[in-house]
Scaffold this motif. Structure first.
Motif, PDB file in Angstrom:
ATOM      1  N   PHE A 172      -9.599  -1.978  -8.652  1.00 30.57           N
ATOM      2  CA  PHE A 172      -9.455  -1.587  -7.242  1.00 30.57           C
ATOM      3  C   PHE A 172     -10.297  -0.359  -6.934  1.00 30.57           C
ATOM      4  CE2 PHE A 172      -7.317   1.374  -4.345  1.00 30.57           C
ATOM      5  CZ  PHE A 172      -7.225   0.616  -3.183  1.00 30.57           C
ATOM      6  N   LEU A 173     -10.299   0.617  -7.827  1.00 28.38           N
ATOM      7  CA  LEU A 173     -11.015   1.868  -7.587  1.00 28.38           C
ATOM      8  C   LEU A 173     -12.524   1.682  -7.534  1.00 28.38           C
ATOM      9  CD1 LEU A 173      -9.048   4.462  -9.766  1.00 28.38           C
ATOM     10  CD2 LEU A 173      -9.133   4.302  -7.265  1.00 28.38           C
ATOM     11  N   ALA A 174     -13.014   0.598  -8.106  1.00 27.53           N
ATOM     12  CA  ALA A 174     -14.459   0.368  -8.132  1.00 27.53           C
ATOM     13  C   ALA A 174     -15.052   0.338  -6.728  1.00 27.53           C
ATOM     14  CB  ALA A 174     -14.775  -0.935  -8.860  1.00 27.53           C
ATOM     15  N   ALA A 175     -14.223   0.024  -5.728  1.00 27.74           N
ATOM     16  CA  ALA A 175     -14.719  -0.058  -4.345  1.00 27.74           C
ATOM     17  C   ALA A 175     -14.367   1.183  -3.525  1.00 27.74           C
ATOM     18  CB  ALA A 175     -14.148  -1.301  -3.659  1.00 27.74           C
ATOM     19  N   GLN A 176     -13.825   2.214  -4.168  1.00 25.65           N
ATOM     20  CA  GLN A 176     -13.375   3.412  -3.447  1.00 25.65           C
ATOM     21  C   GLN A 176     -14.259   4.611  -3.772  1.00 25.65           C
ATOM     22  OE1 GLN A 176     -11.004   2.565  -1.356  1.00 25.65           O
ATOM     23  NE2 GLN A 176     -10.763   0.578  -2.377  1.00 25.65           N
ATOM     24  N   LYS A 177     -14.470   5.439  -2.777  1.00 28.06           N
ATOM     25  CA  LYS A 177     -15.258   6.663  -2.972  1.00 28.06           C
ATOM     26  C   LYS A 177     -14.371   7.850  -3.330  1.00 28.06           C
ATOM     27  CE  LYS A 177     -19.319   4.960  -1.871  1.00 28.06           C
ATOM     28  NZ  LYS A 177     -20.404   4.848  -2.871  1.00 28.06           N
ATOM     29  N   ASN A 178     -13.275   7.973  -2.594  1.00 29.77           N
ATOM     30  CA  ASN A 178     -12.336   9.068  -2.825  1.00 29.77           C
ATOM     31  C   ASN A 178     -11.009   8.678  -2.190  1.00 29.77           C
ATOM     32  OD1 ASN A 178     -13.681   9.500  -0.151  1.00 29.77           O
ATOM     33  ND2 ASN A 178     -12.212  11.174  -0.038  1.00 29.77           N
ATOM     34  N   GLY A 179      -9.993   9.516  -2.391  1.00 28.64           N
ATOM     35  CA  GLY A 179      -8.688   9.250  -1.795  1.00 28.64           C
ATOM     36  C   GLY A 179      -7.611   9.032  -2.844  1.00 28.64           C
ATOM     37  N   LEU A 180      -6.357   9.208  -2.411  1.00 30.37           N
ATOM     38  CA  LEU A 180      -5.203   9.019  -3.289  1.00 30.37           C
ATOM     39  C   LEU A 180      -4.509   7.714  -2.920  1.00 30.37           C
ATOM     40  CD1 LEU A 180      -3.405  10.166  -5.530  1.00 30.37           C
ATOM     41  CD2 LEU A 180      -2.112  11.384  -3.752  1.00 30.37           C
ATOM     42  N   PHE A 181      -4.394   6.804  -3.883  1.00 24.71           N
ATOM     43  CA  PHE A 181      -3.817   5.492  -3.661  1.00 24.71           C
ATOM     44  C   PHE A 181      -2.654   5.269  -4.617  1.00 24.71           C
ATOM     45  CE2 PHE A 181      -8.384   5.467  -2.847  1.00 24.71           C
ATOM     46  CZ  PHE A 181      -8.452   4.959  -1.557  1.00 24.71           C
ATOM     47  N   ASP A 182      -1.865   4.220  -4.341  1.00 29.34           N
ATOM     48  CA  ASP A 182      -0.815   3.826  -5.271  1.00 29.34           C
ATOM     49  C   ASP A 182      -0.899   2.325  -5.506  1.00 29.34           C
ATOM     50  OD1 ASP A 182       0.371   2.601  -3.070  1.00 29.34           O
ATOM     51  OD2 ASP A 182       1.896   4.155  -2.809  1.00 29.34           O
ATOM     52  N   MET A 183       0.057   1.770  -6.249  1.00 23.49           N
ATOM     53  CA  MET A 183      -0.008   0.358  -6.594  1.00 23.49           C
ATOM     54  C   MET A 183       0.251  -0.557  -5.403  1.00 23.49           C
ATOM     55  SD  MET A 183      -1.109  -0.120  -9.626  1.00 23.49           S
ATOM     56  CE  MET A 183      -0.640  -1.788 -10.079  1.00 23.49           C
ATOM     57  N   PHE A 184       0.895  -0.059  -4.360  1.00 23.12           N
ATOM     58  CA  PHE A 184       1.024  -0.860  -3.135  1.00 23.12           C
ATOM     59  C   PHE A 184      -0.363  -1.126  -2.547  1.00 23.12           C
ATOM     60  CE2 PHE A 184       5.532  -0.821  -1.197  1.00 23.12           C
ATOM     61  CZ  PHE A 184       6.089  -1.137  -2.421  1.00 23.12           C
ATOM     62  N   ASP A 185      -1.248  -0.135  -2.633  1.00 18.49           N
ATOM     63  CA  ASP A 185      -2.630  -0.320  -2.173  1.00 18.49           C
ATOM     64  C   ASP A 185      -3.356  -1.324  -3.073  1.00 18.49           C
ATOM     65  OD1 ASP A 185      -2.648   1.679  -0.034  1.00 18.49           O
ATOM     66  OD2 ASP A 185      -2.451   3.130  -1.660  1.00 18.49           O
ATOM     67  N   VAL A 186      -3.193  -1.168  -4.382  1.00 20.32           N
ATOM     68  CA  VAL A 186      -3.863  -2.034  -5.342  1.00 20.32           C
ATOM     69  C   VAL A 186      -3.449  -3.488  -5.151  1.00 20.32           C
ATOM     70  CG1 VAL A 186      -4.116  -2.568  -7.798  1.00 20.32           C
ATOM     71  CG2 VAL A 186      -4.118  -0.186  -7.041  1.00 20.32           C
ATOM     72  N   ILE A 238      -3.018  17.400  -6.838  1.00 21.61           N
ATOM     73  CA  ILE A 238      -3.630  16.083  -7.023  1.00 21.61           C
ATOM     74  C   ILE A 238      -4.199  15.570  -5.704  1.00 21.61           C
ATOM     75  CG2 ILE A 238      -3.157  13.666  -7.604  1.00 21.61           C
ATOM     76  CD1 ILE A 238      -1.080  14.749  -9.637  1.00 21.61           C
ATOM     77  N   ARG A 239      -3.456  15.779  -4.612  1.00 21.50           N
ATOM     78  CA  ARG A 239      -3.969  15.369  -3.289  1.00 21.50           C
ATOM     79  C   ARG A 239      -5.266  16.097  -2.968  1.00 21.50           C
ATOM     80  NH1 ARG A 239       1.658  15.181  -2.057  1.00 21.50           N
ATOM     81  NH2 ARG A 239       1.632  17.360  -1.376  1.00 21.50           N
ATOM     82  N   ASP A 240      -5.348  17.356  -3.360  1.00 23.82           N
ATOM     83  CA  ASP A 240      -6.567  18.127  -3.123  1.00 23.82           C
ATOM     84  C   ASP A 240      -7.740  17.565  -3.933  1.00 23.82           C
ATOM     85  OD1 ASP A 240      -7.994  20.605  -2.122  1.00 23.82           O
ATOM     86  OD2 ASP A 240      -8.116  20.955  -4.277  1.00 23.82           O
ATOM     87  N   ILE A 241      -7.481  17.239  -5.207  1.00 25.33           N
ATOM     88  CA  ILE A 241      -8.530  16.678  -6.059  1.00 25.33           C
ATOM     89  C   ILE A 241      -9.005  15.334  -5.514  1.00 25.33           C
ATOM     90  CG2 ILE A 241      -8.988  15.740  -8.374  1.00 25.33           C
ATOM     91  CD1 ILE A 241      -7.058  17.897  -9.462  1.00 25.33           C
ATOM     92  N   ALA A 242      -8.064  14.567  -4.926  1.00 27.23           N
ATOM     93  CA  ALA A 242      -8.387  13.232  -4.409  1.00 27.23           C
ATOM     94  C   ALA A 242      -9.296  13.277  -3.188  1.00 27.23           C
ATOM     95  CB  ALA A 242      -7.106  12.476  -4.074  1.00 27.23           C
ATOM     96  N   GLN A 243      -9.554  14.459  -2.656  1.00 24.50           N
ATOM     97  CA  GLN A 243     -10.531  14.565  -1.573  1.00 24.50           C
ATOM     98  C   GLN A 243     -11.951  14.335  -2.103  1.00 24.50           C
ATOM     99  OE1 GLN A 243     -10.058  17.958   1.100  1.00 24.50           O
ATOM    100  NE2 GLN A 243      -7.946  18.214   0.407  1.00 24.50           N
ATOM    101  N   ASP A 244     -12.116  14.514  -3.420  1.00 30.57           N
ATOM    102  CA  ASP A 244     -13.445  14.404  -4.019  1.00 30.57           C
ATOM    103  C   ASP A 244     -13.617  13.164  -4.897  1.00 30.57           C
ATOM    104  OD1 ASP A 244     -14.443  16.884  -2.944  1.00 30.57           O
ATOM    105  OD2 ASP A 244     -13.159  17.914  -4.383  1.00 30.57           O
ATOM    106  N   ILE A 245     -12.541  12.669  -5.492  1.00 27.77           N
ATOM    107  CA  ILE A 245     -12.630  11.463  -6.330  1.00 27.77           C
ATOM    108  C   ILE A 245     -11.506  10.511  -5.944  1.00 27.77           C
ATOM    109  CG2 ILE A 245     -13.704  12.615  -8.297  1.00 27.77           C
ATOM    110  CD1 ILE A 245     -10.930  12.644  -9.653  1.00 27.77           C
ATOM    111  N   ALA A 246     -11.657   9.253  -6.313  1.00 24.53           N
ATOM    112  CA  ALA A 246     -10.623   8.250  -6.021  1.00 24.53           C
ATOM    113  C   ALA A 246      -9.602   8.206  -7.162  1.00 24.53           C
ATOM    114  CB  ALA A 246     -11.255   6.879  -5.837  1.00 24.53           C
TER     115      ALA A 246
END
Length: 271
Positions: free
Chosen positions: A253-267, A114-122
């Motif tokens: 929250f994701l609407a402003a992100q290009k890629n990366g792995l986030f959690d609800m603390f970020d949100v 999943i971390r690898d996939i998150a390099q390309d999508i948020a």
């Protein structure tokens, strides 16, 4: 609000309990619309309108084709099983679709994928999308720092009879947050089973107890047991709607992100 401004969302596991709750929440949100509904091959819901369970006509048909179900969606919400979620994420990466993952039970190897996939999508991935649960996690982080010595920590969780993984992903996240706050490694200090002659309790351990029964949506209690006092921090879910509302906050929250792995603390800006 014009249709062009609505957030097009696809839902995985559309015929399940959580799928139904998500579809209801999307229907009620004035800034979202249901763009896709996915289910497993063989599901009785395939070919039906995604809102048929509630008598609504959404105009979206339940499908087992990932490419069809994700076509036109900007984000997928997935509360299914680890293997299914990974398969969905791979197609999301191919199509450039973001994802909110509430699935639990991933192995370390699957999390690495999943971390690898998150390099390309948020992606927002969290074991519990409830706003209240994530505020509780922040409180536990603070409590663990203050009660790191002299208090024994036990986590008790209860869920419905259909839940397939134990302890719950939320309970494990609670343990991880507290262990990290105290400078411990949960893999080294967690105790998941007690039976027979166990000996005295190891002071640095974090214990887990699991209850499964009935239709319990999700109860979690963390007990800090000291000498002469006990502190209990409890969160109880009475409806899956709280998970759906948290998921929609993650989509926004994701609407402003290009890629990366986030959690609800970020949100929720709880960092």
């Amino acid at each position: 609000m014009t249709p062009q401004k609505l957030k097009p969302i696809a839902v995985a596991g559309a015929s399940g309990r959580m799928g139904h709750t998500l579809i209801e929440a999307i229907w009620a949100a004035d800034d979202c619309h249901l763009a896709g509904a996915l289910d497993m091959t063989g599901s009785a819901a395939l070919g039906l309108d995604a809102g048929a369970f509630s008598g609504r006509v959404t105009g979206t048909t339940v499908t087992d084709s990932l490419h069809v179900g994700l076509q036109g969606a900007s984000c997928l919400i997935d509360f299914t099983r680890p293997e299914g979620s990974l398969a969905h994420l791979k197609v999301c990466r191919e199509l450039g679709v973001q994802a909110v993952i509430g699935t639990t039970g991933f192995t370390d190897a699957q999390k690495s994928e999943i971390r690898d996939i998150a390099q390309d999508i948020a992606i927002v991935m969290a074991p519990n999308m409830s706003v209240g649960v994530n505020v509780t996690l922040k409180l536990l982080q603070m409590a663990a720092q203050a009660l790191s010595t002299g208090y024994d920590i036990e986590i008790i969780e209860a869920h419905h009879r259909h839940k397939v993984d134990a302890p719950s992903g939320t309970a494990l996240k609670m343990g991880e947050v507290m262990a990290q706050a105290m400078g411990r490694d949960l893999k080294q200090c967690a105790v998941y089973e007690r039976y027979g002659h166990t000996g005295e309790r190891e002071a640095s351990s974090i214990g887990f107890s699991t209850i499964r029964g009935g239709d319990i949506v999700g109860d979690h209690t963390v007990l800090f047991a000291g000498i002469g006092e006990r502190i209990e921090v409890t969160h109880k879910s009475s409806s899956r709607a709280t998970y759906a509302q948290g998921s929609l906050r993650a989509v926004r929250f994701l609407a402003a992100q290009k890629n990366g792995l986030f959690d609800m603390f970020d949100v929720l800006n709880l960092r």
